[in-house]
Structure formats: C-alpha cells, structure tokens
Write an enzyme that holds these catalytic residues in place. Sequence first.
Site, PDB file in Angstrom:
ATOM      1  N   ASP A 160       0.820  -1.208   0.000  1.00 38.08           N
ATOM      2  CA  ASP A 160       0.000   0.000   0.000  1.00 38.08           C
ATOM      3  C   ASP A 160       0.858   1.264   0.000  1.00 38.08           C
ATOM      4  O   ASP A 160       2.005   1.259   0.437  1.00 38.08           O
ATOM      5  CB  ASP A 160      -0.895  -0.003   1.237  1.00 38.08           C
ATOM      6  CG  ASP A 160      -2.188   0.781   1.043  1.00 38.08           C
ATOM      7  OD1 ASP A 160      -2.281   1.546   0.060  1.00 38.08           O
ATOM      8  OD2 ASP A 160      -3.098   0.616   1.878  1.00 38.08           O
TER       9      ASP A 160
ATOM     10  N   GLU B 258     -14.430   1.444   0.178  1.00 41.03           N
ATOM     11  CA  GLU B 258     -14.169   2.221   1.389  1.00 41.03           C
ATOM     12  C   GLU B 258     -14.544   3.691   1.257  1.00 41.03           C
ATOM     13  O   GLU B 258     -14.632   4.411   2.259  1.00 41.03           O
ATOM     14  CB  GLU B 258     -12.696   2.097   1.775  1.00 41.03           C
ATOM     15  CG  GLU B 258     -11.750   2.677   0.754  1.00 41.03           C
ATOM     16  CD  GLU B 258     -10.289   2.427   1.133  1.00 41.03           C
ATOM     17  OE1 GLU B 258      -9.957   2.590   2.315  1.00 41.03           O
ATOM     18  OE2 GLU B 258      -9.511   2.063   0.250  1.00 41.03           O
TER      19      GLU B 258
END
Length: 639
Positions: A405, A460
Amino acid sequence: MAVPIRTAVAALCAGLAASLLGGGPARAGQDTGSAAHVWTVSAPGPGAAAQAPRARVSLDGTTGTLDLSVSRGGRTVIEPSPVGIRTERADLSQGLRFLHRTDRLVDERYRTKSGKRLDRRSWMNETRLSFGTAAGARFDLVVRAAADGVAYRYVLPGGYGDVLGETSAFTLPADARAWLSAYRADNEGQFAEYSAGSAPTGSYSDQALFATDGGYTLLAESGLSGAYSGARLAHDQGSGTYRVTLADDRIHSTGGPLATPWRAMVTGSLATVTRSTFTDDLAPASRVADTSWIRPGTVLWTWLAGGRAAGQSLTAQQAYVYYAAARHWPYEAVDAGWYFRSDQWDTTDPDWQTDSWLPQLTAYARAKGVGIVVWIHQRDLDTPEERAQWLPTLERWGVKGVKIDFMNSESQSMLQWYDAILKETAEHHLMVDFHGSTIPKGIQRTWPQVMTMEGVGGEEKRTNTSAHLTTLPFTRNVLGSMDFTPGGFQRVGQRPNSDAAEAGLAVTYESGLQMLAGSPESYDARPLARDFLAQLPAAWDDTRLLAGAPGREAVLARRGGDRWFLGGVYAGPARTAGVPLSLGAGRWLVETIRDGAGGLVQDRRVVRGGDTLGVDVVAGGGFAGIACRWHPGVTTCHR
C-alpha cells in the site's frame, strides 16, 4: 532532348516506390522533400476494415510535424492529434523527414491467470515509420491496429539524453460525451460525465472514456516500466484536446535505446471496449516461467468491518480463517496491525521473527485449506535490504500474497521500485495486490502474480455515487483487475447501492483476488448473498456485456466453466430492468437475487437464450444471478 526509356522507367519505379512508402503521392506543385505523406494502419483479417479501427498518420511537408487520427467504419474516433517527443539533444516533434517504413503482423497467443478470460490472442498489424531531422537525429513511430484498438509508441536510439516531454495528445470532437476522473496520485477519483470540450481545465487520469459517432474510445497506456514515467491528461476548457503530460519533468536516460510506453486507444462498441484486453495484448510477454503457484480466488477481508477493532489478533484472525474455510473461500487477508516496522526490529537477533503471530496463523490456515494474504506498507519494502528481510521471511512462513500500500506515485523512481518488487515477489512465490497504486497498464500479462490493483474509488469511499459505480466497468476495470473490495454489506448508509447490487458487484467488477469486504455477521444476516458469493469461480473463462450505459447501468455476464454469473448495477429510480440474455441458444435456468420488501429475494425461471430477462431493481439497486443450461430435472444452478 529525348529521355532514354531505361531512365524513364527507373524514374517511374522510383516514384511508385515513394508513393507506396508514403501511403500516397506527393501533393501537386511540391517536391518530395516538402510534400505531405500519409500512412494508414488497419487491423488484420478479412472483413476487418468495415468496423475495425483505422489509424492515419500524416506528416506535414512544410512544418515536418506529425499527427495521428483514428476512424472506425468511416466515422471519426480521434481527430488529427499531434505526435512527437523531445529530448535533451533532439526535438523530434518538428522538422521531420520521412525515411522508410516496415510492416509486420503481430500474432501471439498467451494464457493469463486472471482477468476477463484466460485464453488470449494478440493479433494486430504493426507499422514502423522512421523519421529524421536535418541535424541527423532520428526515431521510429510504431503504430499498431487491432480489432479493438489502436496504439503507438516512440522508439529512440541511444545517445539522445533525457526525455523532456511529449507533444502527444488526443483530440476529440468538442461535443463528444466524456467520462473523466480528475487526476489523483492514487487514482481513486470518481468519474463524472462532461462533454470533451466542457470539462473543466485541469489534469485527468489517462483512463478517459469518450463517445463519438464512431463508437466508444477509452484512452489508456501500456508497457509502462521504470524506463519512463506515468502519463496523465491535461485539458483546457473549451478545447477537445487532451495533452499527454508525464509525472516527471525529466525522464532520466540510461544512454541506451528507449521504447516508450504505448499510447493506446481502446475503441469499438461499448461491448467491444468492455470486453477488450488490448492493453494486455500490447504488453511484454510473461516474465514468470513457472506460474503454477499463482492461484486466483475469493478472499475474506474484514478491515472495513471495523479496522483494528475487527480483530488484529491471532484469535480473531483464526476465527476469520475458520469462516473462510466453511465458505470454501481460498484466502483470508490480514490487514495492518500484525507486524512491527522492520526498522524497529533487531534483525541480528535470530528470534526476531517471533515478534509476529503470523507464522502461527499461516500454519492454522494451511491446515484448513486457506491461504493468508498480508497487508504491508511500501515504506517497509522500499530498499533492497528491507525486501531481503521481508520477502524470504513471508515465503518461509507460508504467506501466499502481499497487499502493498501507499505508493501514490507514477514517477520514474517509483516505477523502478515496481520493477524491483515485481521481480522479487515472483522469485519468492508471492502474489501481489497493489493499493494506493498506479492502474494496470499491461502489468498482469508481464507479471501474472499481480492478481489485482486498487487504483479506484472503491468500497471504502463514503462519497461514491451510483453513477460512479456504473461507470467503472467501462473505464478502470477495462484495463485490468480492480480491487474495489465489494461485499461490504455492513456499511448500510455509507454506500450508494442496495444489498442485491452489492452482491452483484462481485461479478460486475473483475479481480484476480476478489476481496470481499464484509463481516461474517453481515454475510450470515444475508444467506442468499453469502451462498451466492460462495459459488464464485476462482477465475473467468469469458466475459460479456449484456446491457450498459456509462453512469446509468452496467450488467455483465462472466463464465466459469459451464455456468454464467450475472452482476448488474443501476443508477436512478426503481424500475423493471430488461436484460438481453445473450448467452447462447437453447434454454437456460436463471437464478437471480434481488431486493425485496423484507430483504433479499431469489427468483428462478427458465428462459431461452436471446430473450430479455426482466428484473425488478430498487432505486440505485441491482441484482446478482447465475445461469446454467436447463433440461428436465435441473432445479438449481448452485453446486
């Protein structure tokens, strides 16, 4: 004075050769040194010329500038758009002279581990046009044309120094409809609809979709590596031109030859664009010889069910593994909280690995037939030393994949990091899910352990709209696996769609590792959705668009074996949606899951291939379904 016949014949042959090489004769009244040249490149195959795209390259004989346009079926797709590149030691955007042309057929068959279909064919015509300047500089413009797209790249010899920029651009009719995402380093912006000319001045992601009378065209990039830097689009309101700009002001040269990434235009009907694998077809072949360890599949990912509160402990994660095993989901993802940063460890201590409970989890999961995927921050893998600590250790522990990430850059230096991590994860048999990342630009063909990438405003995001959800199948997901993380049923009021649509997203959106973002409790509260998700194949054999209009509706069918899985998502008011069942002749049993007054409802019906399937959808809703061949005695498509 009479000209000898032999001399006249030689002159005629030379003129014919020049005409053939240039794609057409010189303009009247000009010598060949200042004449315009035009070349066309079309897709291979009989009858391809009718609907396949055709590229037209033109050299202005006065200015020595190049432009490229694209048509389809005689209609404009891309208007004449500038082509060229500038380096430290040569301006290869003007003052050009044509040197020569070569042609070849590209015909490559390959097989992927994930995507819209596993068996692929890259079949396209390639034309290489060589140009030079009065100062002796030269480069090649390489153009490819396939049934579903046109692309070009620049090939430069060594010794030209750093690249300072391109003059590449795409010019659309100003009134062309456009679906654009404002540029973000993480590629997580929402798509909005404009006209090509009315879009506000600014930078946009290079995954831009346009509709003209020649069909739909998705701009894209392929073959990106650390030899270059990523592209975005710059636009001035009122103009239909979108200029290619690069992440770096200067792209550092190794001193050797350079082949730039492909500037690609995926084009055709909306169904053709949606099903296209053109950007993968352009990319280099796989660099992983043995791919037997690369296995796509469904992943239970509980982070959106409460972050660290969802249970970043061995006991909690074992419970999730147990739940995944009961559903026959092959993977469980462990997000942040399972490790200390490597710069906090004393790696001279032989027991430093025991700071994590992960080895115990992987052993437990292995006994249950479940593989573990772990999240890790890019900063903990950004040096060779850190990668030498982490990657062999994770492999030894039995971890199956890494979710890396926060790269948040397409600069040349970050792309060089991608080059390194891709090689090393392949060496250590670790599948990869990139988050906070670039988008797939042919990467899944070259490095098939890349199962999915974020680069999307996914589940999200609390600001997503139904229009955004119905645009993604025609933009971001066209280019490769997309880790949207569907299945977040517990996020009631934080997502714009219904429960039935949420179940359908697992089909509508393709991902080699389909990370389902719900909690076990949310699945158990919706057994129809839970059981549908448990049926999902690991990978798809084929993909078809059944119905679609960007920003309004998207219904996709994906085949796994002898069954078709259906996913539909809609924006706008409640309706009875008509879905053309274009799956093949004969009778089909179709099981659909829709939203009812008291929750999810399942319908079963037998229909003929080609019939229109009516499905009731709520406002901002959708559906999920499975279709299988029907014959007497068949009562369900579930297994």
